[in-house]
Design a protein around this motif. Structure first.
Motif, PDB file in Angstrom:
ATOM      1  N   ASN A 173      -3.623 -12.144   7.825  1.00 33.54           N
ATOM      2  CA  ASN A 173      -4.661 -12.725   6.971  1.00 33.54           C
ATOM      3  C   ASN A 173      -4.734 -12.031   5.616  1.00 33.54           C
ATOM      4  O   ASN A 173      -4.917 -12.681   4.581  1.00 33.54           O
ATOM      5  CB  ASN A 173      -6.020 -12.684   7.671  1.00 33.54           C
ATOM      6  N   TYR A 174      -4.575 -10.712   5.602  1.00 37.92           N
ATOM      7  CA  TYR A 174      -4.571  -9.970   4.340  1.00 37.92           C
ATOM      8  C   TYR A 174      -3.414 -10.427   3.461  1.00 37.92           C
ATOM      9  O   TYR A 174      -3.590 -10.695   2.265  1.00 37.92           O
ATOM     10  CB  TYR A 174      -4.481  -8.464   4.608  1.00 37.92           C
ATOM     11  N   LEU A 175      -2.231 -10.514   4.034  1.00 37.87           N
ATOM     12  CA  LEU A 175      -1.057 -10.925   3.253  1.00 37.87           C
ATOM     13  C   LEU A 175      -1.203 -12.350   2.737  1.00 37.87           C
ATOM     14  O   LEU A 175      -0.855 -12.641   1.595  1.00 37.87           O
ATOM     15  CB  LEU A 175       0.214 -10.772   4.091  1.00 37.87           C
ATOM     16  N   ILE A 176      -1.742 -13.231   3.547  1.00 35.14           N
ATOM     17  CA  ILE A 176      -1.988 -14.605   3.107  1.00 35.14           C
ATOM     18  C   ILE A 176      -2.959 -14.609   1.928  1.00 35.14           C
ATOM     19  O   ILE A 176      -2.775 -15.356   0.964  1.00 35.14           O
ATOM     20  CB  ILE A 176      -2.485 -15.473   4.273  1.00 35.14           C
ATOM     21  N   SER A 177      -3.974 -13.749   1.982  1.00 34.38           N
ATOM     22  CA  SER A 177      -4.953 -13.681   0.885  1.00 34.38           C
ATOM     23  C   SER A 177      -4.305 -13.197  -0.418  1.00 34.38           C
ATOM     24  O   SER A 177      -4.847 -13.414  -1.499  1.00 34.38           O
ATOM     25  CB  SER A 177      -6.129 -12.773   1.257  1.00 34.38           C
ATOM     26  N   GLY A 208       0.764  -1.242   0.000  1.00 34.45           N
ATOM     27  CA  GLY A 208       0.000   0.000   0.000  1.00 34.45           C
ATOM     28  C   GLY A 208       0.794   1.290   0.000  1.00 34.45           C
ATOM     29  O   GLY A 208       0.243   2.351   0.285  1.00 34.45           O
ATOM     30  N   PHE A 209       2.082   1.239  -0.347  1.00 36.28           N
ATOM     31  CA  PHE A 209       2.848   2.475  -0.464  1.00 36.28           C
ATOM     32  C   PHE A 209       2.340   3.269  -1.663  1.00 36.28           C
ATOM     33  O   PHE A 209       1.906   2.710  -2.655  1.00 36.28           O
ATOM     34  CB  PHE A 209       4.340   2.172  -0.655  1.00 36.28           C
ATOM     35  N   ASP A 239      -3.529  -4.239  13.906  1.00 35.48           N
ATOM     36  CA  ASP A 239      -4.096  -5.573  14.119  1.00 35.48           C
ATOM     37  C   ASP A 239      -3.219  -6.604  13.414  1.00 35.48           C
ATOM     38  O   ASP A 239      -3.247  -6.717  12.188  1.00 35.48           O
ATOM     39  CB  ASP A 239      -5.527  -5.612  13.586  1.00 35.48           C
ATOM     40  N   ILE A 240      -2.459  -7.345  14.175  1.00 32.42           N
ATOM     41  CA  ILE A 240      -1.485  -8.279  13.611  1.00 32.42           C
ATOM     42  C   ILE A 240      -2.159  -9.435  12.867  1.00 32.42           C
ATOM     43  O   ILE A 240      -1.698  -9.842  11.800  1.00 32.42           O
ATOM     44  CB  ILE A 240      -0.512  -8.792  14.711  1.00 32.42           C
ATOM     45  N   GLU A 241      -3.250  -9.953  13.403  1.00 27.66           N
ATOM     46  CA  GLU A 241      -3.938 -11.072  12.739  1.00 27.66           C
ATOM     47  C   GLU A 241      -4.581 -10.632  11.437  1.00 27.66           C
ATOM     48  O   GLU A 241      -4.510 -11.347  10.430  1.00 27.66           O
ATOM     49  CB  GLU A 241      -4.961 -11.702  13.686  1.00 27.66           C
ATOM     50  N   GLN A 242      -5.197  -9.471  11.436  1.00 24.19           N
ATOM     51  CA  GLN A 242      -5.805  -8.943  10.213  1.00 24.19           C
ATOM     52  C   GLN A 242      -4.733  -8.708   9.145  1.00 24.19           C
ATOM     53  O   GLN A 242      -4.943  -9.023   7.968  1.00 24.19           O
ATOM     54  CB  GLN A 242      -6.554  -7.640  10.522  1.00 24.19           C
TER      55      GLN A 242
END
Length: 129
Positions: free
Chosen positions: A91-95, A29-30, A85-88
């Protein structure tokens, strides 16, 4: 004593400009501040900002030597970004098909963090606020 105000920017040399440009802009997102092709060096220079703060210069050069990431070598160890939010984030990066390490807890701060690698295997850490 010298007075430093802040880190001005981090320079990264990539092996595949288009892949790294997409990773840093579309996945992390840079925002692009400027993009210049330097014909005399056969090199791109991409200036990137995060939350309106200039922070990364992404360079391409013909045939740069590969960076040693493993085993860890002297020099810059990793980049770290604070997230809410570390989990969010994970999860975003995994997606986006980014290979993420498991979330760990910093034994000193008790904060959550994990690592990924950029397209050139540069370690990137995400650290929970």
């Amino acid at each position: 004593m010298i007075q430093l105000n802040k880190i001005h920017h981090i320079a990264i040399i990539c092996s595949n400009y288009e892949i790294s440009k997409k990773f840093y802009t579309e996945i992390l997102g840079f925002k692009i501040v400027s993009e210049v092709f330097r014909k005399e060096r056969d090199s791109y220079k991409l200036d990137l900002s995060l939350n309106d703060t200039y922070c990364i210069e992404l360079f391409s050069f013909p045939n740069p030597p590969q960076r040693v990431s493993q085993p860890e070598a002297c020099g810059l160890r990793h980049l770290a970004f604070e997230v809410n939010d570390i989990e969010q984030t994970r999860n975003y990066l995994i997606s986006k098909n980014i290979n993420c390490e498991s979330i760990r807890i910093d034994e000193f701060t008790e904060k959550n963090f994990f690592f990924i690698a950029d397209p050139d295997d540069l370690p990137i850490e995400f650290y929970e606020k």
